[in-house]
Write a protein that holds these residues in place. Structure first.
Motif, PDB file in Angstrom:
ATOM      1  N   MET A  83       0.810  -1.214   0.000  1.00 39.06           N
ATOM      2  CA  MET A  83       0.000   0.000   0.000  1.00 39.06           C
ATOM      3  C   MET A  83       0.846   1.268   0.000  1.00 39.06           C
ATOM      4  SD  MET A  83      -3.133  -1.023   2.591  1.00 39.06           S
ATOM      5  CE  MET A  83      -3.969   0.541   2.313  1.00 39.06           C
ATOM      6  N   THR A  84       1.951   1.259   0.748  1.00 40.66           N
ATOM      7  CA  THR A  84       2.729   2.494   0.897  1.00 40.66           C
ATOM      8  C   THR A  84       3.777   2.683  -0.201  1.00 40.66           C
ATOM      9  OG1 THR A  84       4.234   1.348   2.419  1.00 40.66           O
ATOM     10  CG2 THR A  84       2.399   2.579   3.387  1.00 40.66           C
ATOM     11  N   LEU A  85       4.390   1.593  -0.647  1.00 38.40           N
ATOM     12  CA  LEU A  85       5.448   1.713  -1.653  1.00 38.40           C
ATOM     13  C   LEU A  85       4.950   1.533  -3.079  1.00 38.40           C
ATOM     14  CD1 LEU A  85       8.539  -0.123  -0.077  1.00 38.40           C
ATOM     15  CD2 LEU A  85       8.031   2.328  -0.145  1.00 38.40           C
ATOM     16  N   TYR A  86       3.969   0.638  -3.245  1.00 38.63           N
ATOM     17  CA  TYR A  86       3.549   0.284  -4.602  1.00 38.63           C
ATOM     18  C   TYR A  86       2.156   0.784  -4.958  1.00 38.63           C
ATOM     19  CZ  TYR A  86       7.616  -2.704  -4.163  1.00 38.63           C
ATOM     20  OH  TYR A  86       8.892  -3.163  -3.954  1.00 38.63           O
ATOM     21  N   GLY A  87       1.520   1.483  -4.038  1.00 43.69           N
ATOM     22  CA  GLY A  87       0.265   2.137  -4.362  1.00 43.69           C
ATOM     23  C   GLY A  87      -0.941   1.235  -4.510  1.00 43.69           C
ATOM     24  N   PHE A  88      -0.875   0.015  -3.980  1.00 44.88           N
ATOM     25  CA  PHE A  88      -2.028  -0.876  -4.043  1.00 44.88           C
ATOM     26  C   PHE A  88      -3.120  -0.360  -3.114  1.00 44.88           C
ATOM     27  CE2 PHE A  88       0.924  -3.443  -6.151  1.00 44.88           C
ATOM     28  CZ  PHE A  88       0.360  -4.626  -6.595  1.00 44.88           C
ATOM     29  N   SER A  89      -4.361  -0.595  -3.484  1.00 49.76           N
ATOM     30  CA  SER A  89      -5.440  -0.315  -2.549  1.00 49.76           C
ATOM     31  C   SER A  89      -5.523  -1.467  -1.542  1.00 49.76           C
ATOM     32  CB  SER A  89      -6.774  -0.142  -3.283  1.00 49.76           C
ATOM     33  OG  SER A  89      -7.064  -1.273  -4.075  1.00 49.76           O
ATOM     34  N   TYR A  90      -6.360  -1.310  -0.549  1.00 52.40           N
ATOM     35  CA  TYR A  90      -6.343  -2.211   0.607  1.00 52.40           C
ATOM     36  C   TYR A  90      -6.579  -3.679   0.246  1.00 52.40           C
ATOM     37  CZ  TYR A  90      -7.463  -3.923   5.310  1.00 52.40           C
ATOM     38  OH  TYR A  90      -7.486  -4.617   6.494  1.00 52.40           O
ATOM     39  N   TRP A  91      -7.655  -3.986  -0.433  1.00 49.54           N
ATOM     40  CA  TRP A  91      -7.988  -5.383  -0.699  1.00 49.54           C
ATOM     41  C   TRP A  91      -7.016  -6.056  -1.656  1.00 49.54           C
ATOM     42  CZ3 TRP A  91     -10.792  -7.480   2.819  1.00 49.54           C
ATOM     43  CH2 TRP A  91     -11.739  -6.713   3.501  1.00 49.54           C
ATOM     44  N   PRO A  92      -6.597  -5.415  -2.762  1.00 48.44           N
ATOM     45  CA  PRO A  92      -5.549  -6.042  -3.589  1.00 48.44           C
ATOM     46  C   PRO A  92      -4.254  -6.272  -2.819  1.00 48.44           C
ATOM     47  CG  PRO A  92      -6.653  -4.338  -4.838  1.00 48.44           C
ATOM     48  CD  PRO A  92      -7.157  -4.226  -3.432  1.00 48.44           C
ATOM     49  N   ALA A  93      -3.902  -5.359  -1.915  1.00 47.92           N
ATOM     50  CA  ALA A  93      -2.698  -5.538  -1.095  1.00 47.92           C
ATOM     51  C   ALA A  93      -2.834  -6.777  -0.215  1.00 47.92           C
ATOM     52  CB  ALA A  93      -2.447  -4.302  -0.241  1.00 47.92           C
ATOM     53  N   ILE A  94      -4.021  -6.986   0.352  1.00 45.82           N
ATOM     54  CA  ILE A  94      -4.249  -8.179   1.172  1.00 45.82           C
ATOM     55  C   ILE A  94      -4.109  -9.445   0.326  1.00 45.82           C
ATOM     56  CG2 ILE A  94      -5.996  -9.472   2.450  1.00 45.82           C
ATOM     57  CD1 ILE A  94      -7.018  -6.897   3.596  1.00 45.82           C
ATOM     58  N   LEU A  95      -4.665  -9.425  -0.878  1.00 46.60           N
ATOM     59  CA  LEU A  95      -4.573 -10.602  -1.745  1.00 46.60           C
ATOM     60  C   LEU A  95      -3.126 -10.930  -2.087  1.00 46.60           C
ATOM     61  CD1 LEU A  95      -7.575 -10.006  -4.202  1.00 46.60           C
ATOM     62  CD2 LEU A  95      -7.432 -11.641  -2.302  1.00 46.60           C
ATOM     63  N   VAL A  96      -2.328  -9.901  -2.357  1.00 46.34           N
ATOM     64  CA  VAL A  96      -0.911 -10.115  -2.649  1.00 46.34           C
ATOM     65  C   VAL A  96      -0.204 -10.701  -1.425  1.00 46.34           C
ATOM     66  CG1 VAL A  96       1.284  -8.979  -3.181  1.00 46.34           C
ATOM     67  CG2 VAL A  96      -0.780  -8.345  -4.433  1.00 46.34           C
ATOM     68  N   SER A  97      -0.496 -10.152  -0.258  1.00 46.76           N
ATOM     69  CA  SER A  97       0.112 -10.635   0.977  1.00 46.76           C
ATOM     70  C   SER A  97      -0.252 -12.087   1.248  1.00 46.76           C
ATOM     71  CB  SER A  97      -0.329  -9.748   2.146  1.00 46.76           C
ATOM     72  OG  SER A  97       0.195 -10.216   3.367  1.00 46.76           O
ATOM     73  N   VAL A  98      -1.522 -12.420   1.103  1.00 43.72           N
ATOM     74  CA  VAL A  98      -1.962 -13.794   1.330  1.00 43.72           C
ATOM     75  C   VAL A  98      -1.294 -14.742   0.330  1.00 43.72           C
ATOM     76  CG1 VAL A  98      -3.946 -15.360   1.208  1.00 43.72           C
ATOM     77  CG2 VAL A  98      -4.162 -13.167   2.383  1.00 43.72           C
ATOM     78  N   ALA A  99      -1.265 -14.351  -0.949  1.00 39.18           N
ATOM     79  CA  ALA A  99      -0.641 -15.196  -1.967  1.00 39.18           C
ATOM     80  C   ALA A  99       0.840 -15.412  -1.678  1.00 39.18           C
ATOM     81  CB  ALA A  99      -0.822 -14.567  -3.348  1.00 39.18           C
ATOM     82  N   ALA A 100       1.527 -14.340  -1.272  1.00 41.04           N
ATOM     83  CA  ALA A 100       2.955 -14.451  -0.960  1.00 41.04           C
ATOM     84  C   ALA A 100       3.188 -15.371   0.228  1.00 41.04           C
ATOM     85  CB  ALA A 100       3.535 -13.069  -0.678  1.00 41.04           C
ATOM     86  N   LEU A 101       2.349 -15.258   1.256  1.00 40.68           N
ATOM     87  CA  LEU A 101       2.520 -16.109   2.437  1.00 40.68           C
ATOM     88  C   LEU A 101       2.159 -17.556   2.145  1.00 40.68           C
ATOM     89  CD1 LEU A 101       3.492 -15.507   5.350  1.00 40.68           C
ATOM     90  CD2 LEU A 101       3.127 -13.515   3.911  1.00 40.68           C
TER      91      LEU A 101
END
Length: 287
Positions: free
Chosen positions: A54-72
């Motif tokens: 969200m802070t570095l790459y400008g993702f909105s909240y829900w897409p950022a969560i999806l990226v985080s979940v996928a990465a984990l």
């Protein structure tokens, strides 16, 4: 009474986060009999990834969560494949030591990459809702609703799908699952993926109402282990119920006793429940 019900809501928020984390630990313990001490630090990693998206790459909240979940999910699978699977035939203590090593490695890496400063993730849902005379922020309501949705989805997956049934079969009787041809390695890999994804989701939901920092997973991890002992080792219903009991206990003790001692509620509750029922609340399903 308004204060009392307000603390009930706050306890449900805490309980939702604790339950998601405890579910991940419970799933892994049920399949591999491994107390994954690194799970809280996967939670921390999930919070950082959402924050960075969200802070570095400008993702909105829900897409950022999806990226985080996928990465984990990917990280969890790598840990199972590269760290824990090679040790499955070794003495059990070896996997526990490996889990501690992973925990220390993740925290040290986080400090090296992002520093030790506390970070705040601004919530895009900062409005306030009046619900039945109670005041709750949109973000806290999202935490409760999203956590319940994830838990219901997990239950449906375990009960209504073939893959989910194999996970339950492994947790209930590992030897019997082998005899009917269930691939233990695939089940373990999938379990780590689900557990890590739940940790990332819990952290991402909690990040806007808490601070993000490298050691944030330590206390959550400790409380999650208290929860699974309370509920019965390996019990999924026990993890959910224990999480909400602990969340409510912390909220009430912090309000009516002293906020400085609210973290002690977990251990007082542990002693009280185990004194009455030493095997946990759901002893029949406990491992």
């Amino acid at each position: 009474m308004d204060l009392f019900f307000q603390q009930i809501v706050n306890g449900l928020v805490l309980g939702s986060i604790y339950s998601l984390v405890a579910l991940g630990i419970t799933l892994i313990y049920g399949i591999m009999h491994l107390p994954n001490f690194a799970h809280g630090h996967l939670y921390m990693l999930g919070a950082y990834l959402t924050f960075l998206m969200m802070t570095l790459y400008g993702f909105s909240y829900w897409p950022a969560i999806l990226v985080s979940v996928a990465a984990l999910v990917v990280i969890g699978m790598l840990l199972e494949r590269l760290v824990f699977r090679p040790l499955q035939n070794a003495p059990h203590i070896n996997m526990m030591i490996a889990a501690v090593g992973v925990m220390l490695f993740i925290e040290a890496t986080a400090r090296k990459m992002w520093g030790s400063d506390y970070q705040r993730l601004d919530s895009p849902y900062d409005g306030v809702i009046n619900l039945f005379g109670l005041t709750i922020t949109e973000q806290r309501l999202i935490v409760i609703v999203s956590a319940i949705a994830l838990m219901v989805g997990l239950n449906l997956f375990l009960k209504r799908t073939v893959i989910g049934s194999t996970i339950e079969a492994m947790a209930q009787n590992r030897e019997g699952a082998f005899l009917v041809g269930i691939n233990a390695n695939k089940v373990s890999l999938l379990t780590f993926a689900i557990a890590s994804g739940l940790a990332a989701a819990a952290a991402s939901l909690a990040a806007p109402i808490n601070l993000v920092y490298p050691s944030m997973g330590a206390m959550v991890n400790l409380k999650a282990f208290v929860i699974i002992v309370l509920g019965g080792m390996g019990s999924i219903p026990g993890a959910v119920l224990g999480g909400y009991i602990l969340g409510l206990a912390e909220s009430m003790s912090g309000t009516y006793i002293n906020s400085e001692y609210k973290d002690l509620a977990a251990f007082v509750l542990l002693v009280l429940i185990l004194t009455v029922k030493p095997t946990g609340l759901f002893a029949k399903e406990a491992r």
